[in-house]
Design a protein around this motif. Structure first.
Motif, PDB file in Angstrom:
ATOM      1  N   ILE A   1       0.837  -1.199   0.000  1.00 15.04           N
ATOM      2  CA  ILE A   1       0.000   0.000   0.000  1.00 15.04           C
ATOM      3  C   ILE A   1       0.872   1.250   0.000  1.00 15.04           C
ATOM      4  O   ILE A   1       1.196   1.807   1.059  1.00 15.04           O
ATOM      5  N   PRO A   2       1.296   1.726  -1.184  1.00 13.72           N
ATOM      6  CA  PRO A   2       2.090   2.962  -1.247  1.00 13.72           C
ATOM      7  C   PRO A   2       1.309   4.193  -0.798  1.00 13.72           C
ATOM      8  O   PRO A   2       1.863   5.106  -0.192  1.00 13.72           O
ATOM      9  N   HIS A   3       0.016   4.229  -1.122  1.00  8.49           N
ATOM     10  CA  HIS A   3      -0.812   5.376  -0.718  1.00  8.49           C
ATOM     11  C   HIS A   3      -2.279   4.980  -0.813  1.00  8.49           C
ATOM     12  O   HIS A   3      -2.736   4.489  -1.839  1.00  8.49           O
TER      13      HIS A   3
ATOM     14  N   ILE B   1      -9.815   4.038   5.151  1.00 10.10           N
ATOM     15  CA  ILE B   1      -9.555   3.108   6.255  1.00 10.10           C
ATOM     16  C   ILE B   1      -9.584   1.682   5.733  1.00 10.10           C
ATOM     17  O   ILE B   1     -10.472   1.291   4.971  1.00 10.10           O
ATOM     18  N   ILE B   2      -8.603   0.893   6.135  1.00  5.90           N
ATOM     19  CA  ILE B   2      -8.554  -0.515   5.749  1.00  5.90           C
ATOM     20  C   ILE B   2      -9.280  -1.321   6.828  1.00  5.90           C
ATOM     21  O   ILE B   2      -8.894  -1.298   8.001  1.00  5.90           O
ATOM     22  N   PRO B   3     -10.344  -2.025   6.469  1.00  3.69           N
ATOM     23  CA  PRO B   3     -11.138  -2.752   7.468  1.00  3.69           C
ATOM     24  C   PRO B   3     -10.345  -3.871   8.145  1.00  3.69           C
ATOM     25  O   PRO B   3      -9.462  -4.484   7.536  1.00  3.69           O
ATOM     26  N   ALA B   4     -10.687  -4.125   9.400  1.00  4.64           N
ATOM     27  CA  ALA B   4     -10.036  -5.215  10.139  1.00  4.64           C
ATOM     28  C   ALA B   4     -10.243  -6.548   9.445  1.00  4.64           C
ATOM     29  O   ALA B   4      -9.372  -7.427   9.491  1.00  4.64           O
TER      30      ALA B   4
ATOM     31  N   VAL C   1       0.018  -3.370   8.589  1.00  6.16           N
ATOM     32  CA  VAL C   1      -1.201  -2.706   9.025  1.00  6.16           C
ATOM     33  C   VAL C   1      -1.825  -3.495  10.169  1.00  6.16           C
ATOM     34  O   VAL C   1      -1.955  -4.722  10.108  1.00  6.16           O
ATOM     35  N   GLU C   2      -2.179  -2.779  11.236  1.00  2.89           N
ATOM     36  CA  GLU C   2      -2.910  -3.380  12.344  1.00  2.89           C
ATOM     37  C   GLU C   2      -3.916  -2.364  12.861  1.00  2.89           C
ATOM     38  O   GLU C   2      -4.107  -1.302  12.265  1.00  2.89           O
ATOM     39  N   LYS C   3      -4.546  -2.667  13.981  1.00  8.22           N
ATOM     40  CA  LYS C   3      -5.628  -1.822  14.495  1.00  8.22           C
ATOM     41  C   LYS C   3      -5.166  -0.404  14.826  1.00  8.22           C
ATOM     42  O   LYS C   3      -5.825   0.576  14.485  1.00  8.22           O
TER      43      LYS C   3
END
Length: 227
Positions: free
Chosen positions: A54-56, A60-63, A106-108
């Protein structure tokens, strides 16, 4: 089974990153996702990606996604310094001339994930020039992660939080130093960002394409908008 890697970005300059990776790692399947509606569990379940780079990404990325797929985001600070929004602008207003790009899982928590690797980045030039420069560095980082598969490590150091900047903070009315005016104009000179501006009762004056002259002056283009 053929491995699949996803490049997730809505920025036009990351299409070149995708094309270069696809050419270099032809033994793998590469997929570019640049539309929000295409980034969903149904598509991911069909693609079964090994990693999502994910460069940009402005959303929001869902859990449900990052808990089931290895999502690696690229953040323009030497984490844990500079967790949070508007990293480029927050760095420049703090007088920084250099930074690092951190590749993290990526995490919470916001920008709290484990770090895969970091690379240095100059903060000279306009925001768009910096983003384009960073894209080639991110390409190299993705190559390294794909080739060497490093294990991410916990962040170390003092945590410094950045707040996402608001459009009204682009107003340069209260700035008194020429260098600071120049920095404000250049750090917001990019597609998708609110330009530095001044306004009166009738007009809004937006500034871009700024250069510094030798006699402590700034030359810039101005867009005049009737209010």
């Amino acid at each position: 089974m053929e491995k699949t890697f996803i490049v997730l970005s809505e920025k036009k300059w990351h299409k070149q990153v995708y094309a270069a990776l696809k050419l270099k790692f032809g033994e793998f399947k590469w997929v570019l996702i640049d539309q929000k509606e295409e980034f969903n569990l149904v598509n991911l379940e069909n693609l079964k990606p090994e990693k999502i780079f994910i460069p940009h990404w402005s959303y929001i990325i869902p859990a449900s996604i990052y808990e089931n797929y290895e999502c690696i985001v690229f953040h323009m600070t030497d984490l844990p310094y500079g967790r949070g929004g508007s990293p480029l602008q927050n760095l420049i207003v703090r007088g920084k001339t250099e930074t690092k790009i951190s590749a993290l899982r990526v995490e919470k928590g916001l920008d709290t994930g484990d770090i895969y690797l970091k690379k240095p980045l100059s903060l000279s030039g306009t925001a768009e020039e910096i983003f384009i420069r960073s894209s080639s560095i991110i390409e190299q980082m993705i190559e390294e992660i794909v080739s060497e598969n490093p294990s991410p490590k916990k962040q170390e150091g003092e945590i410094v939080l950045f707040q996402r900047r608001k459009p009204e903070e682009s107003n340069i009315e209260s700035i008194s130093e020429t260098k600071e005016v120049y920095d404000y104009i250049r750090m917001l000179d990019c597609e998708g960002y609110p330009n530095a501006y001044l306004e009166n009762e009738s007009f809004k004056f937006e500034f871009f394409n700024a250069t510094e002259s030798s006699n402590n002056e700034i030359i810039a283009n101005v867009r005049i908008i009737k209010k």
